[in-house]
Design a protein around this motif. Structure first.
Motif, PDB file in Angstrom:
ATOM      1  N   GLU A  19       0.849  -1.194   0.000  1.00 39.10           N
ATOM      2  CA  GLU A  19       0.000   0.000   0.000  1.00 39.10           C
ATOM      3  C   GLU A  19       0.883   1.241   0.000  1.00 39.10           C
ATOM      4  N   ARG A  20       0.481   2.235  -0.823  1.00 41.01           N
ATOM      5  CA  ARG A  20       1.258   3.471  -0.914  1.00 41.01           C
ATOM      6  C   ARG A  20       0.389   4.597  -1.456  1.00 41.01           C
ATOM      7  N   ASN A  49      -7.777  -0.493  -1.025  1.00 42.64           N
ATOM      8  CA  ASN A  49      -6.788  -0.942  -0.042  1.00 42.64           C
ATOM      9  C   ASN A  49      -6.514  -2.435  -0.244  1.00 42.64           C
ATOM     10  N   LYS A  50      -5.735  -3.026   0.648  1.00 39.90           N
ATOM     11  CA  LYS A  50      -5.361  -4.437   0.455  1.00 39.90           C
ATOM     12  C   LYS A  50      -6.539  -5.390   0.613  1.00 39.90           C
ATOM     13  N   LYS A 110      -3.629   5.728   1.099  1.00 31.87           N
ATOM     14  CA  LYS A 110      -2.776   4.674   0.561  1.00 31.87           C
ATOM     15  C   LYS A 110      -3.623   3.634  -0.163  1.00 31.87           C
ATOM     16  N   ALA A 111      -3.052   3.080  -1.230  1.00 31.71           N
ATOM     17  CA  ALA A 111      -3.765   2.072  -2.016  1.00 31.71           C
ATOM     18  C   ALA A 111      -2.826   0.934  -2.390  1.00 31.71           C
ATOM     19  N   LYS A 112      -3.350  -0.259  -2.437  1.00 35.16           N
ATOM     20  CA  LYS A 112      -2.632  -1.450  -2.909  1.00 35.16           C
ATOM     21  C   LYS A 112      -2.995  -1.726  -4.364  1.00 35.16           C
ATOM     22  N   TYR A 113      -4.216  -1.317  -4.754  1.00 31.62           N
ATOM     23  CA  TYR A 113      -4.721  -1.529  -6.113  1.00 31.62           C
ATOM     24  C   TYR A 113      -5.296  -0.212  -6.637  1.00 31.62           C
ATOM     25  N   LEU A 114      -5.219  -0.056  -7.942  1.00 31.01           N
ATOM     26  CA  LEU A 114      -5.829   1.102  -8.598  1.00 31.01           C
ATOM     27  C   LEU A 114      -6.512   0.614  -9.862  1.00 31.01           C
ATOM     28  N   ILE A 115      -7.743   1.031 -10.047  1.00 30.67           N
ATOM     29  CA  ILE A 115      -8.475   0.732 -11.283  1.00 30.67           C
ATOM     30  C   ILE A 115      -8.601   2.035 -12.065  1.00 30.67           C
TER      31      ILE A 115
END
Length: 101
Positions: free
Chosen positions: A38-39, A58-59, A80-85
């Motif tokens: 996550e960042r 998030n995760k 913070k995000a672990k994934y981005l769409i």
């Protein structure tokens, strides 16, 4: 808890090169960016000729932020995000909603 939303992904971007390129010089499609941890994510929309929706997860794959980005612009996530769409298509989604990929 809000119902889980399913989103069809056209391409998964896991490498720094694929993440840097994103939708630049490409047709309309939905991308999933997977980060190692996550960042805070910075995104540009340079050389993308259509507006896009950014959905930060998030995760646990829960929506933590939603942004709309016009062509040739830049944004930085506040969470913070672990994934981005990244998608050019309209999506009916809300904060804290869980996403099935």
């Amino acid at each position: 808890m809000k119902p889980m939303k399913s989103i069809k992904i056209d391409k998964i971007c896991t490498t720094p090169w694929s993440q840097a390129r994103g939708l630049m010089f490409s047709r309309k499609k939905t991308l999933l960016f997977v980060f190692q941890k996550e960042r805070y994510v910075c995104i540009h929309n340079w050389f993308v000729l259509f507006p896009i929706t950014l959905i930060f997860l998030n995760k646990q794959k829960q929506v933590v932020e939603i942004k709309y980005l016009r062509p040739f612009s830049f944004t930085r996530a506040q969470n913070k995000a672990k994934y981005l769409i990244e998608t050019p298509y309209p999506i009916n989604i809300t904060l804290n909603q869980k996403i099935e990929l």
